[in-house]
Design a protein around this motif. Structure first.
Motif, PDB file in Angstrom:
ATOM      1  N   ALA A  94      74.639 -27.286  20.423  1.00  0.00           N
ATOM      2  CA  ALA A  94      75.054 -27.218  18.963  1.00  0.00           C
ATOM      3  C   ALA A  94      76.659 -27.385  19.002  1.00  0.00           C
ATOM      4  CB  ALA A  94      74.596 -25.904  18.188  1.00  0.00           C
ATOM      5  N   ALA A  95      76.852 -28.079  17.608  1.00  0.00           N
ATOM      6  CA  ALA A  95      78.403 -28.216  17.418  1.00  0.00           C
ATOM      7  C   ALA A  95      79.124 -26.578  17.156  1.00  0.00           C
ATOM      8  CB  ALA A  95      78.519 -28.973  15.993  1.00  0.00           C
ATOM      9  N   ASP A  96      80.269 -26.642  17.318  1.00  0.00           N
ATOM     10  CA  ASP A  96      80.834 -25.355  17.428  1.00  0.00           C
ATOM     11  C   ASP A  96      80.675 -24.626  16.297  1.00  0.00           C
ATOM     12  OD1 ASP A  96      81.750 -25.772  20.234  1.00  0.00           O
ATOM     13  OD2 ASP A  96      83.678 -26.299  19.623  1.00  0.00           O
ATOM     14  N   GLU A  97      80.687 -25.320  15.160  1.00  0.00           N
ATOM     15  CA  GLU A  97      80.665 -24.677  13.692  1.00  0.00           C
ATOM     16  C   GLU A  97      79.314 -24.008  13.595  1.00  0.00           C
ATOM     17  OE1 GLU A  97      79.673 -29.053  12.709  1.00  0.00           O
ATOM     18  OE2 GLU A  97      81.257 -28.000  14.193  1.00  0.00           O
ATOM     19  N   LEU A  98      78.390 -24.544  14.292  1.00  0.00           N
ATOM     20  CA  LEU A  98      77.126 -23.841  14.212  1.00  0.00           C
ATOM     21  C   LEU A  98      76.705 -22.941  15.131  1.00  0.00           C
ATOM     22  CD1 LEU A  98      74.887 -27.237  13.494  1.00  0.00           C
ATOM     23  CD2 LEU A  98      75.685 -25.358  11.744  1.00  0.00           C
TER      24      LEU A  98
END
Length: 130
Positions: free
Chosen positions: A115-119
Motif C-alpha cells: 500500500a501507498a505510505d499514506e494508507l
C-alpha cells in the motif's frame, strides 16, 4: 482438453497453440489454476472482457494479464475481491486507492506492505490487516 484443464489448469501449457486462444478452454484452466493465464494467447491476456472474467473466477490470473490491465482499476478491484493477494500484482499507482487496498488487506493482511505510505497509517486499513 476441456476436461483436462478443468481438473488441472496447468495442463494448458501442453495444449496446441490454437487451444490457448480458445476462450472457453483458457477460462476453465484459469478457474482451476489461476496462473494458467501464463499459457494463454497474448490476445486473451490483453482482452479487457476476458481478463475481467478470469480475475472474477480466480484473482491469481492478474499476475499474467497484460501490463496495461494491471493498471485498470475495475480489473484490479475484481481480482482483489476474488483473491486478496492479487494486490501484489497490481500497478503501483493503484496502491493509493483506498478501496482496493482495504479490500486486499481484509483478505490478506500481508499485502499492507504494498500500500501507498499514506494508507499505511489509515486506522481502518491497519485494523483490517491484522
Amino acid at each position: 482438453v476441456l476436461c483436462g484443464v478443468r481438473k488441472c489448469g496447468s495442463t494448458l501449457r501442453k495444449a496446441a497453440d490454437e487451444l490457448k486462444s480458445d476462450h472457453e478452454i483458457v477460462l476453465a484452466a484459469v478457474q482451476s489454476y489461476g496462473y494458467a493465464m501464463e499459457y494463454a494467447a497474448h490476445e486473451l491476456k490483453s482482452d479487457w472482457g476476458f481478463v475481467m472474467e478470469c480475475v472474477k473466477k480466480n484473482g491469481m490470473s492478474l499476475f499474467y494479464a497484460a501490463d496495461e490491465l494491471k493498471s485498470d482499476r475495475e480489473i484490479v478491484l475484481a481480482a482483489v475481491q476474488s483473491y486478496g493477494y492479487a494486490m501484489e500484482y497490481a500497478a503501483d499507482e493503484l496502491m493509493s486507492d483506498r478501496e482496493i487496498v482495504l479490500c486486499g488487506v481484509r483478505k490478506c493482511g500481508s499485502t499492507l506492505r504494498k500500500a501507498a505510505d499514506e494508507l499505511k497509517s489509515d486506522h481502518e486499513i491497519v485494523l483490517a490487516a491484522v
